[in-house]
Design a protein around this motif. Structure first.
Motif, PDB file in Angstrom:
ATOM      1  N   PRO A   1      61.235  46.277  16.133  1.00  0.00           N
ATOM      2  CA  PRO A   1      60.341  46.011  15.000  1.00  0.00           C
ATOM      3  C   PRO A   1      59.392  47.174  14.747  1.00  0.00           C
ATOM      4  N   ALA A   2      59.075  47.388  13.490  1.00  0.00           N
ATOM      5  CA  ALA A   2      58.281  48.552  13.097  1.00  0.00           C
ATOM      6  C   ALA A   2      56.931  48.622  13.788  1.00  0.00           C
ATOM      7  N   GLY A   3      56.305  47.494  14.040  1.00  0.00           N
ATOM      8  CA  GLY A   3      54.966  47.506  14.615  1.00  0.00           C
ATOM      9  C   GLY A   3      54.928  47.514  16.130  1.00  0.00           C
ATOM     10  N   GLU A   4      56.088  47.503  16.784  1.00  0.00           N
ATOM     11  CA  GLU A   4      56.098  47.409  18.242  1.00  0.00           C
ATOM     12  C   GLU A   4      56.017  48.785  18.890  1.00  0.00           C
ATOM     13  N   GLU A   5      55.077  48.941  19.810  1.00  0.00           N
ATOM     14  CA  GLU A   5      54.917  50.206  20.528  1.00  0.00           C
ATOM     15  C   GLU A   5      55.958  50.305  21.636  1.00  0.00           C
ATOM     16  N   ILE A   6      56.543  51.485  21.792  1.00  0.00           N
ATOM     17  CA  ILE A   6      57.503  51.735  22.865  1.00  0.00           C
ATOM     18  C   ILE A   6      56.732  52.152  24.106  1.00  0.00           C
TER      19      ILE A   6
END
Length: 276
Positions: free
Chosen positions: A52-57
């Motif tokens: 998902p676009a908002g998820e930090e790796i």
């Protein structure tokens, strides 16, 4: 101009015999022309995997996140592709690791953190000098809120203004700035590199599997070895460069000499220190 992205990591209970609490600080350095390209690369990787676009790796994905649920194969593929893209974009890494259980035992975490920062700043300055270039440093926001961040930035300001006993100021042209890693893909890569390098030293298999890629990213000194350049271990346990990253030599530029690894007379000379 080169941009360096900085993050920290630790391993409180390594499974490798003979190691204690590892504390680390690392950076990944990009030529200016490759910074935007890597951001595009990571956006493409995220889209293909479905992150998902908002998820930090993060090396340790947040509980309940997409990556925490994705399974080992997907996470390993993501990590490998991030490192491969960084190699293709001519990035280089520097990681400094201190075994706090063996050295500076009378010093608190903050003092050890200052030592890590000084050593990293020296290696970064040397890296920039090797390339005849200048640099700007972006660090992940330290934990502890604005008070802790202001203190940390004050410590870094002394380095950028005054240098150290080994490197003069000037290669890093601005005071170190901080940013939220959730919005900076290069800081997410710095998290991966620093955490994976530290975890490999600690003996974690998921990190050891990335060892050859991590070695390709490490900055090397003029004798083409990573010791004291792309990777600093203290106390010095040189044979771990072989067991963790496949390095077959250790070299000392000031003496124009070196040794083959693993060296039988040094720690981990005949064994990696891991249980069968």
């Amino acid at each position: 101009m080169r941009l360096a992205f900085l993050d920290d990591s630790e391993q409180t209970d390594p499974i490798r015999e003979g190691l204690g609490h590892l504390r680390a600080l690392g950076t990944v350095i990009f030529p200016e022309a490759q910074v935007a390209g890597y951001a595009d690369d990571l956006a493409g990787i995220r889209a293909e995997i479905g992150i998902p676009a908002g998820e930090e790796i993060k090396w340790k994905p947040a509980k309940g996140s997409f990556l925490a649920r994705a399974g080992g194969e997907a996470v390993t593929a993501l990590r490998r592709r991030m490192l491969e893209a960084a190699i293709a974009r001519e990035a280089r890494s520097i990681v400094v690791i201190i075994d706090h259980s063996a050295v500076y035992t009378s010093r608190g975490a903050a003092e050890v953190g200052q030592e890590l920062l000084k050593w990293l700043f020296e290696r970064l300055s040397m890296h920039l000098s090797d390339h005849g270039d200048l640099g700007i440093v972006v660090a992940d926001k330290p934990g502890g809120g604005s008070k802790e961040e202001k203190k940390w930035l004050a410590d870094t300001l002394r380095l950028t203004n005054d240098g150290t006993e080994y490197v003069p100021p000037g290669q890093v042209v601005l005071p170190i700035v901080t940013a939220d890693s959730q919005h900076v893909p290069h800081l997410q890569l710095a998290d991966l590199i620093t955490a994976a390098t530290t975890a490999a030293i600690a003996g974690r298999k998921s990190a050891l599997d990335l060892g050859p890629l991590l070695a390709k990213l490490m900055h090397r000194h003029r004798l083409d070895a990573v010791n004291g350049a792309g990777l600093v271990l203290f106390p010095e346990k040189y044979n771990l460069l072989f067991w963790c990253f496949g390095e077959t030599s250790w070299a000392k530029p000031s003496a124009q000499t070196g040794w083959a690894l693993p060296h039988p007379d040094w720690a981990y000379g005949t064994s990696d220190g891991l249980a069968p």
